[in-house]
Design a protein around this motif. Sequence first.
Motif, short mmCIF file in Angstrom:
data_model
loop_
_atom_site.label_atom_id
_atom_site.label_comp_id
_atom_site.label_asym_id
_atom_site.label_seq_id
_atom_site.Cartn_x
_atom_site.Cartn_y
_atom_site.Cartn_z
N ALA A 260 -0.13 -5.79 3.47
CA ALA A 260 1.19 -5.77 2.82
C ALA A 260 1.15 -6.45 1.46
O ALA A 260 1.71 -5.96 0.48
CB ALA A 260 2.22 -6.43 3.72
N VAL B 247 -0.81 -4.19 -1.05
CA VAL B 247 -0.01 -3.02 -1.45
C VAL B 247 1.17 -3.43 -2.30
O VAL B 247 1.45 -2.83 -3.34
CB VAL B 247 0.45 -2.23 -0.20
CG1 VAL B 247 1.46 -1.16 -0.57
CG2 VAL B 247 -0.74 -1.61 0.51
N ALA B 248 1.87 -4.47 -1.90
CA ALA B 248 3.04 -4.91 -2.67
C ALA B 248 2.63 -5.45 -4.03
O ALA B 248 3.24 -5.12 -5.05
CB ALA B 248 3.80 -5.99 -1.90
N GLY C 158 2.17 -1.99 -6.75
CA GLY C 158 3.48 -2.00 -7.39
C GLY C 158 3.40 -1.79 -8.90
O GLY C 158 4.36 -1.33 -9.52
N ARG D 189 5.78 -9.88 -7.12
CA ARG D 189 5.72 -8.99 -5.95
C ARG D 189 5.07 -9.68 -4.75
O ARG D 189 5.53 -9.53 -3.61
CB ARG D 189 5.00 -7.69 -6.30
CG ARG D 189 5.81 -6.79 -7.21
CD ARG D 189 5.17 -5.45 -7.43
NE ARG D 189 3.92 -5.51 -8.15
CZ ARG D 189 3.81 -5.50 -9.48
NH1 ARG D 189 4.89 -5.43 -10.23
NH2 ARG D 189 2.63 -5.54 -10.05
N CYS E 288 7.16 -10.34 -1.31
CA CYS E 288 6.60 -9.81 -0.06
C CYS E 288 6.36 -10.94 0.94
O CYS E 288 6.74 -10.84 2.11
CB CYS E 288 5.30 -9.07 -0.36
SG CYS E 288 4.59 -8.24 1.07
N TRP F 191 10.02 -2.61 -4.75
CA TRP F 191 8.73 -2.19 -4.20
C TRP F 191 8.21 -3.23 -3.20
O TRP F 191 7.78 -2.89 -2.10
CB TRP F 191 7.72 -1.97 -5.32
CG TRP F 191 6.36 -1.62 -4.79
CD1 TRP F 191 5.30 -2.47 -4.62
CD2 TRP F 191 5.93 -0.36 -4.30
NE1 TRP F 191 4.24 -1.80 -4.07
CE2 TRP F 191 4.60 -0.50 -3.87
CE3 TRP F 191 6.54 0.88 -4.19
CZ2 TRP F 191 3.87 0.55 -3.33
CZ3 TRP F 191 5.81 1.94 -3.67
CH2 TRP F 191 4.49 1.76 -3.24
N ALA F 192 8.24 -4.48 -3.58
CA ALA F 192 7.72 -5.54 -2.71
C ALA F 192 8.56 -5.67 -1.44
O ALA F 192 8.02 -5.81 -0.34
CB ALA F 192 7.68 -6.87 -3.46
N THR G 91 7.89 -2.63 0.81
CA THR G 91 6.57 -2.75 1.45
C THR G 91 6.61 -3.77 2.57
O THR G 91 6.13 -3.52 3.69
CB THR G 91 5.50 -3.15 0.41
OG1 THR G 91 5.47 -2.15 -0.62
CG2 THR G 91 4.14 -3.26 1.04
N ALA H 190 8.70 -2.47 5.51
CA ALA H 190 8.00 -1.42 6.26
C ALA H 190 6.92 -2.02 7.16
O ALA H 190 6.80 -1.66 8.33
CB ALA H 190 7.41 -0.40 5.30
N VAL H 191 6.12 -2.93 6.61
CA VAL H 191 5.05 -3.54 7.42
C VAL H 191 5.65 -4.38 8.54
O VAL H 191 5.16 -4.34 9.68
CB VAL H 191 4.11 -4.39 6.51
CG1 VAL H 191 3.21 -5.27 7.33
CG2 VAL H 191 3.31 -3.47 5.61
#
Length: 172
Positions: free
Chosen positions: A9, A12-13, A17, A108, A112, A158-159, A162, A165-166
């Motif tokens: 996570a 990706v974040a 991003g 980000r 996150c 975005w963060a 992400t 979702a995780v």
Amino acid sequence: MTALWVAVALVVAGFAGWPVTALVFKLARTIDDKADAAKAAEEARRTELDPSADVTVDDPSGGAAGQAVDGELSAPPAVPASDGPGAGPALPSQRILRGGAIIGVLERLGVCLAILTGQPVAIAYIVAIKGLGRFAELKETPVAAERFIIGTLTSMLWAAGTAAAVKVLFLR
């Protein structure tokens, strides 16, 4: 396994991003460019139709520099007028909001991590620190303020997306 999903996570974040934010900046610039082009075309059409816009002056002295026209001194042709668009000192070429890519990654990652650890109040601290750090630039330059808002919102969405979702899919 939880540590693996948190690490995924964060990667990706934090790092995926940047292309998303760059895409949003490109979209915003495209919209601005289209609006500017439409505004310039409208101004050109208005100027073309306005008979009072023709401000050419015939030089009765045959083009000699420094001669009076209507009682005022005229500048030589090679020197721009002092009140024209090229007047004033040349602005230094300075990037707007330098360091923004690194700050964006850190932002980000922080957002996150704040969501994954259940500390959403930390997001307010991140925004406050970022805003205070950029206050002088944002106050002086409207373009910088606009980029700051677009970049911050894109990065945070975005963060947060992400992390959410995780958290929902993998960290129950």
